[in-house]
Design an enzyme around this catalytic site. Structure first.
Site, PDB file in Angstrom:
ATOM      1  N   LYS A   1       0.815  -1.216   0.000  1.00  0.00           N
ATOM      2  CA  LYS A   1       0.000   0.000   0.000  1.00  0.00           C
ATOM      3  C   LYS A   1       0.856   1.277   0.000  1.00  0.00           C
ATOM      4  O   LYS A   1       2.068   1.230   0.278  1.00  0.00           O
ATOM      5  CB  LYS A   1      -0.938  -0.039   1.213  1.00  0.00           C
ATOM      6  CG  LYS A   1      -1.986  -1.151   1.131  1.00  0.00           C
ATOM      7  CD  LYS A   1      -2.974  -1.073   2.312  1.00  0.00           C
ATOM      8  CE  LYS A   1      -4.031  -2.159   2.224  1.00  0.00           C
ATOM      9  NZ  LYS A   1      -5.027  -2.068   3.338  1.00  0.00           N
TER      10      LYS A   1
ATOM     11  N   TYR B   1     -12.480  -2.134  -3.545  1.00  0.00           N
ATOM     12  CA  TYR B   1     -13.000  -2.135  -2.172  1.00  0.00           C
ATOM     13  C   TYR B   1     -14.519  -1.968  -2.132  1.00  0.00           C
ATOM     14  O   TYR B   1     -15.063  -1.521  -1.117  1.00  0.00           O
ATOM     15  CB  TYR B   1     -12.305  -1.058  -1.338  1.00  0.00           C
ATOM     16  CG  TYR B   1     -10.954  -1.483  -0.791  1.00  0.00           C
ATOM     17  CD1 TYR B   1     -10.822  -2.609   0.033  1.00  0.00           C
ATOM     18  CD2 TYR B   1      -9.809  -0.757  -1.063  1.00  0.00           C
ATOM     19  CE1 TYR B   1      -9.591  -2.991   0.539  1.00  0.00           C
ATOM     20  CE2 TYR B   1      -8.565  -1.135  -0.546  1.00  0.00           C
ATOM     21  CZ  TYR B   1      -8.471  -2.258   0.254  1.00  0.00           C
ATOM     22  OH  TYR B   1      -7.250  -2.642   0.782  1.00  0.00           O
TER      23      TYR B   1
ATOM     24  N   ASN C   1      -2.095   0.508   6.662  1.00  0.00           N
ATOM     25  CA  ASN C   1      -1.569  -0.731   7.231  1.00  0.00           C
ATOM     26  C   ASN C   1      -0.725  -1.563   6.256  1.00  0.00           C
ATOM     27  O   ASN C   1      -0.640  -2.773   6.373  1.00  0.00           O
ATOM     28  CB  ASN C   1      -2.695  -1.540   7.880  1.00  0.00           C
ATOM     29  CG  ASN C   1      -3.764  -1.922   6.895  1.00  0.00           C
ATOM     30  OD1 ASN C   1      -3.655  -1.653   5.709  1.00  0.00           O
ATOM     31  ND2 ASN C   1      -4.802  -2.585   7.381  1.00  0.00           N
TER      32      ASN C   1
ATOM     33  N   HIS D   1      -2.267  -5.375   1.615  1.00  0.00           N
ATOM     34  CA  HIS D   1      -3.562  -6.056   1.450  1.00  0.00           C
ATOM     35  C   HIS D   1      -3.282  -7.503   1.083  1.00  0.00           C
ATOM     36  O   HIS D   1      -2.321  -7.777   0.363  1.00  0.00           O
ATOM     37  CB  HIS D   1      -4.385  -5.427   0.310  1.00  0.00           C
ATOM     38  CG  HIS D   1      -5.457  -6.352  -0.197  1.00  0.00           C
ATOM     39  ND1 HIS D   1      -6.658  -6.497   0.445  1.00  0.00           N
ATOM     40  CD2 HIS D   1      -5.475  -7.227  -1.233  1.00  0.00           C
ATOM     41  CE1 HIS D   1      -7.378  -7.416  -0.199  1.00  0.00           C
ATOM     42  NE2 HIS D   1      -6.677  -7.877  -1.220  1.00  0.00           N
TER      43      HIS D   1
ATOM     44  N   GLU E   1      -9.728 -10.722  -7.614  1.00  0.00           N
ATOM     45  CA  GLU E   1      -8.803  -9.590  -7.454  1.00  0.00           C
ATOM     46  C   GLU E   1      -7.631  -9.698  -8.444  1.00  0.00           C
ATOM     47  O   GLU E   1      -7.205  -8.697  -9.035  1.00  0.00           O
ATOM     48  CB  GLU E   1      -8.307  -9.542  -6.003  1.00  0.00           C
ATOM     49  CG  GLU E   1      -9.439  -9.191  -5.035  1.00  0.00           C
ATOM     50  CD  GLU E   1      -9.058  -9.314  -3.562  1.00  0.00           C
ATOM     51  OE1 GLU E   1      -7.908  -9.693  -3.245  1.00  0.00           O
ATOM     52  OE2 GLU E   1      -9.920  -9.007  -2.721  1.00  0.00           O
TER      53      GLU E   1
HETATM   54  P1  RTP Z   1      -7.242  -5.713   3.358  1.00  0.00           P
HETATM   55  O1  RTP Z   1      -8.596  -6.018   2.770  1.00  0.00           O
HETATM   56  O2  RTP Z   1      -6.697  -4.371   2.915  1.00  0.00           O
HETATM   57  O3  RTP Z   1      -6.267  -6.832   3.125  1.00  0.00           O
HETATM   58  O4  RTP Z   1      -7.355  -5.615   4.953  1.00  0.00           O
HETATM   59  P2  RTP Z   1      -8.166  -6.533   5.940  1.00  0.00           P
HETATM   60  O5  RTP Z   1      -8.839  -7.649   5.198  1.00  0.00           O
HETATM   61  O6  RTP Z   1      -7.257  -6.892   7.055  1.00  0.00           O
HETATM   62  O7  RTP Z   1      -9.245  -5.502   6.483  1.00  0.00           O
HETATM   63  P3  RTP Z   1     -10.694  -5.115   5.896  1.00  0.00           P
HETATM   64  O8  RTP Z   1     -11.663  -5.248   7.011  1.00  0.00           O
HETATM   65  O9  RTP Z   1     -10.961  -5.847   4.623  1.00  0.00           O
HETATM   66  O10 RTP Z   1     -10.522  -3.570   5.590  1.00  0.00           O
HETATM   67  C1  RTP Z   1      -9.959  -3.131   4.381  1.00  0.00           C
HETATM   68  C2  RTP Z   1      -9.022  -1.972   4.643  1.00  0.00           C
HETATM   69  O11 RTP Z   1      -9.780  -0.830   5.025  1.00  0.00           O
HETATM   70  C3  RTP Z   1      -9.010  -0.031   5.900  1.00  0.00           C
HETATM   71  N1  RTP Z   1      -9.717   0.134   7.159  1.00  0.00           N
HETATM   72  N2  RTP Z   1      -9.777   1.276   7.798  1.00  0.00           N
HETATM   73  N3  RTP Z   1     -10.358   3.325   9.660  1.00  0.00           N
HETATM   74  C4  RTP Z   1     -10.793   2.090   9.886  1.00  0.00           C
HETATM   75  O12 RTP Z   1     -11.435   1.799  10.878  1.00  0.00           O
HETATM   76  C5  RTP Z   1     -10.498   1.063   8.904  1.00  0.00           C
HETATM   77  N4  RTP Z   1     -10.867  -0.208   8.958  1.00  0.00           N
HETATM   78  C6  RTP Z   1     -10.375  -0.789   7.855  1.00  0.00           C
HETATM   79  C7  RTP Z   1      -7.675  -0.744   6.108  1.00  0.00           C
HETATM   80  O13 RTP Z   1      -6.725  -0.231   5.176  1.00  0.00           O
HETATM   81  C8  RTP Z   1      -8.035  -2.171   5.797  1.00  0.00           C
HETATM   82  O14 RTP Z   1      -6.893  -2.914   5.467  1.00  0.00           O
HETATM   83 MG    MG Z   2     -10.035  -7.346   3.468  1.00  0.00          MG
END
Ligand code: RTP
Ligand code: MG
Length: 140
Positions: free
Chosen positions: A11, A51, A114, A117, A128
């Site tokens: 990212k 997303y 973070n 992804h 994807e």
């Molecule tokens: P990713 O899809 O990016 O691999 O991350 P993940 O599965 O661990 O988390 P996900 O719940 O799918 O959330 C996607 C991305 O959204 C951003 N996020 N921001 N500000 C917030 O509370 C928040 N929560 C999620 C993060 O960049 C997360 O990786």
């Molecule tokens: Mg995710």
């Protein structure tokens, strides 16, 4: 178990700090092979499509702004149980909850910024990968 593929993104917060190689070292050390990789500047349309599952969430606008703020490196990773293995080496979404030695524990700035992804299922990995790569760009 057969070889599996997953989709990964380094990212903007990580590319900005010149951490592409450091992240790739973690992936390779975990036994994942980078079988496709390119550095791109995501368009808003690409980020919104990617997303789309989060479009009703309060952080969606911020997430799209972030993902289009600087270059990202999109990747296809291959290995045994690659989807789960990559999620393990990435660590929890919030770096405060991430295990020691994981990419997010080492490098993430916050729950939003973070660093990486990774696909959350083999089905989503296929969707994807197809959004960013054609078949002949992936060399296993
Ligand atoms: P990713 O899809 O990016 O691999 O991350 P993940 O599965 O661990 O988390 P996900 O719940 O799918 O959330 C996607 C991305 O959204 C951003 N996020 N921001 N500000 C917030 O509370 C928040 N929560 C999620 C993060 O960049 C997360 O990786
Ligand atoms: Mg995710």
């Amino acid at each position: 178990m057969a070889l599996q593929r997953t989709f990964s993104i380094i990212k903007p917060d990580a590319t900005e700090r010149n951490l592409t190689g450091a992240v790739n070292a973690c992936l390779e050390k975990a036994g994942l092979r980078i079988v496709a990789q390119k550095r791109i500047l995501m368009t808003r349309a690409q980020a919104e499509t990617f997303y789309a599952i989060h479009k009703e969430r309060p952080f969606f606008g911020e997430l799209v702004d972030f993902m289009t703020s600087a270059p990202v490196v999109v990747q296809v990773l291959e290995g045994e149980d690659a989807v789960a293995k990559n999620r393990e080496v990435m660590g929890a979404t919030n770096p405060e909850d991430a295990a020691e030695g994981t990419i997010r524990k080492l490098y993430a700035r916050s729950i939003g910024e973070n660093s990486v992804h990774g696909s959350d299922s083999p089905e989503n990995a296929a969707i994807e990968i197809a959004q960013f790569f054609s078949g002949n760009e992936i060399v296993g």
